[in-house]
Design a protein around this motif. Structure first.
Motif, short mmCIF file in Angstrom:
data_model
loop_
_atom_site.label_atom_id
_atom_site.label_comp_id
_atom_site.label_asym_id
_atom_site.label_seq_id
_atom_site.Cartn_x
_atom_site.Cartn_y
_atom_site.Cartn_z
N SER A 2 1.43 33.70 74.22
CA SER A 2 2.07 32.47 74.67
C SER A 2 1.32 31.86 75.84
N ARG A 3 1.01 32.68 76.84
CA ARG A 3 0.32 32.18 78.03
C ARG A 3 -1.13 31.81 77.72
N PHE A 4 -1.77 32.54 76.82
CA PHE A 4 -3.13 32.18 76.45
C PHE A 4 -3.15 30.81 75.76
N SER A 5 -2.14 30.54 74.94
CA SER A 5 -2.04 29.23 74.30
C SER A 5 -1.80 28.14 75.34
N LEU A 6 -0.91 28.40 76.28
CA LEU A 6 -0.64 27.41 77.32
C LEU A 6 -1.90 27.10 78.12
N PRO A 43 -17.41 34.97 79.38
CA PRO A 43 -18.44 34.18 78.68
C PRO A 43 -18.02 33.71 77.29
N PHE A 44 -16.96 34.29 76.75
CA PHE A 44 -16.60 34.01 75.36
C PHE A 44 -15.30 33.21 75.24
N LEU A 45 -14.79 32.69 76.34
CA LEU A 45 -13.58 31.88 76.26
C LEU A 45 -13.83 30.68 75.36
N PRO A 46 -12.87 30.34 74.49
CA PRO A 46 -13.09 29.25 73.54
C PRO A 46 -13.09 27.87 74.17
N ILE A 47 -12.52 27.75 75.36
CA ILE A 47 -12.40 26.47 76.04
C ILE A 47 -12.18 26.77 77.51
N ASP A 48 -12.49 25.84 78.39
CA ASP A 48 -12.19 26.05 79.81
C ASP A 48 -10.69 26.23 79.98
N PRO A 49 -10.23 27.33 80.56
CA PRO A 49 -8.80 27.47 80.83
C PRO A 49 -8.32 26.36 81.76
N LEU A 50 -7.03 26.14 81.76
CA LEU A 50 -6.43 25.03 82.50
C LEU A 50 -6.91 24.94 83.95
N PRO A 51 -6.90 26.04 84.74
CA PRO A 51 -7.36 25.89 86.13
C PRO A 51 -8.84 25.54 86.22
#
Length: 495
Positions: free
Chosen positions: A77-81, A103-111
């Motif tokens: 849930s939090r990963f989706s948010l 290095p493998f995050l699919p997109i820049d996280p919100l922060p």
């Protein structure tokens, strides 16, 4: 002009020429979050619950009455948010899922997205990134206070373990009898805590957030302030005096409808023993004892609301709310004894999958203040909304809508649950809900539930096999499958 900022746990003095401080007109973003707070566990929807700070935000903002999470458990849930992506897109499916190293995050996280947009970013409390192959960074937070180390390790973050070891030791000793996740029978029965609130993990995080507001806000940049608590998730060990806010005689008893009254396909082997233990224990309790558990859950909500009030008060006093958007949300709900003494989440029923969501603040159009928005919205929409608040282009990977644009909508909302190799998918609108359970070994054994929510809000009568509702069932199936096809064409295929 001197500005004090908090970074890496120290107060630094930074002198900047007045001429160099160009005013950024974008709003400050204040993000308030709880863990496992039901959609109706706020005063707006339940007059028994005392949440004056959240109720004030609702009066001055927009309440999204139909909001849902993307998975009824914390990590997915939090990963989706934080990414605006669904679990089925990222593969982060459950609390036990192995998640991405930096290095493998699919997109820049919100922060990180907001930091790159020029925001100062300060994060206090739970993010719950899950199990990663390597230690992770603070993922965009310039200032980071996590709480206890069991909540998650982030390089450069600060922890109660190091700052308040004796206080945390006292909390852990009290909670040790509550079992894994503090969710055994004793965790839900709860008690009046003998540990001072400031030594609870949420109390420590709130204190650090208040200190930061006093010492660390750089007024030359817009602020992203993230404050996320671990409660009202069990255990229900409530700091004084919040239990005394409630009268047990005004608390409703739990819904103890016997199992033969409803369909319950969600009971997989992974949770059956816990369900059995809760039911055997709570069947033996008196109505007053069961009400005491509900009371303590409500008191948990009130305790955290009191911290929101203090934080918002300090922000208001410093003028930070003069130009601000304020978001309040939870990551998923809590069954709280419904469906014959069922607790926690891990199902796609309303009390588990729906979440409270409010967007408030001076940034909101005056005509929208104090309104209720009944669109089919989701936690993933927050990422898309804040991209546009920060004057960033919407990522082409995302299917989220802008919550502040009433013209954007979808025909239903989506959530998913992955346990025991049997995925379940939900498609919901205000009137109807469809749940499909996919048998990966034999798709002919796929099961389903269909509920007419306006006539049956407790989801007791499963209409999936009722021929009179076959047209509704098939229309909902088509929308669900087309939605899955659409979002998976964006990511990962579109990446």
């Amino acid at each position: 002009m001197k500005n004090k900022i908090v970074k890496a746990g120290a107060i630094l003095s930074l002198t900047l020429p007045v001429a160099a401080q160009v005013k950024d007109s974008r709003p400050n973003i204040i993000f308030l979050m709880t863990d496992q707070q039901r959609w109706d566990a706020v005063g707006k929807f339940n007059p028994v619950i005392k949440t004056p700070a959240i109720d004030s935000l609702a009066r001055e903002g927009i309440v999204f009455s139909q909001a849902v999470c993307q998975a009824p458990m914390s990590v997915p849930s939090r990963f989706s948010l934080m990414t605006g992506l669904y679990p089925l897109q990222t593969g982060v499916l459950s609390n036990g899922s192995r998640t991405y190293s930096d290095p493998f995050l699919p997109i820049d996280p919100l922060p990180e997205m907001l930091r790159k947009a020029g925001y100062q970013t300060a994060g206090f409390g739970k993010t719950h990134w899950g199990r990663t192959g390597a230690s992770i960074s603070t993922r965009g937070f310039d200032v980071r206070y996590v709480g206890a180390k069991e909540v998650g390790l982030e390089k450069g973050a600060f922890y109660q373990d190091d700052d308040d070891p004796e206080g945390l030791k006292a909390y852990r000793a009290e909670a040790s009898k509550y079992g894994g996740g503090e969710e055994n029978v004793l965790g839900f029965l709860g008690e009046t805590s003998q540990v001072d609130a400031r030594h609870h993990r949420d109390g420590w995080v709130a204190g650090k957030c208040l200190e930061y507001i006093d010492q660390g806000v750089d007024k030359s940049k817009p602020l992203f302030l993230y404050l996320s608590f671990l409660k009202p998730h069990a255990g229900f060990n409530i700091p004084k005096p919040f239990e005394s806010w409630y009268d047990v005689n005004q608390i409703p008893d739990m819904d103890d409808v016997p199992p033969e009254m409803f369909s319950d396909n969600h009971q997989t082997d992974v949770h059956k023993e816990r369900y059995r233990a809760w039911r055997e224990a709570f069947e033996k309790l008196s109505p007053e004892q069961r009400k005491q558990t509900v009371l303590r859950y409500y008191a948990n909500c009130s305790w955290l609301d009191s911290y929101f009030r203090l934080v918002l008060g300090k922000l208001q006093a410093q003028g930070i709310l003069d130009n601000a958007v304020i978001i309040f949300v939870s990551d998923h709900g809590e069954m709280l004894g419904e469906r014959h003494y069922r607790f926690t989440k891990y199902c796609l029923y309303e009390s588990s999958v729906r979440v409270p969501m409010v967007i408030s603040g001076s940034y909101i159009d005056k005509a929208k203040k104090g309104t209720t928005d009944e669109r089919n919205v989701q936690l993933t929409d927050i990422y898309t909304t804040l991209q546009q608040v920060a004057d960033m282009p919407k990522s082409p990977l995302l299917s989220g809508i802008n919550l502040l644009d009433p013209e954007e909508n979808r025909s239903g909302s989506f959530s998913e649950l992955h346990e025991e190799g049997r995925p379940a998918y939900m498609w919901r609108n205000r009137e109807w809900k469809l749940i499909l359970y996919i048998d990966n070994n034999d798709q002919r054994k796929t099961k389903g539930e269909l509920y007419h929510l306006t006539a049956d809000p407790k989801e007791y009568k499963n209409l999936y096999a009722d021929a009179r509702y076959a047209a509704v069932r098939e229309a909902m199936k088509t929308e669900l499958l087309m939605h899955i096809a659409q979002v998976t064409s964006l990511y990962p295929a579109g990446r």
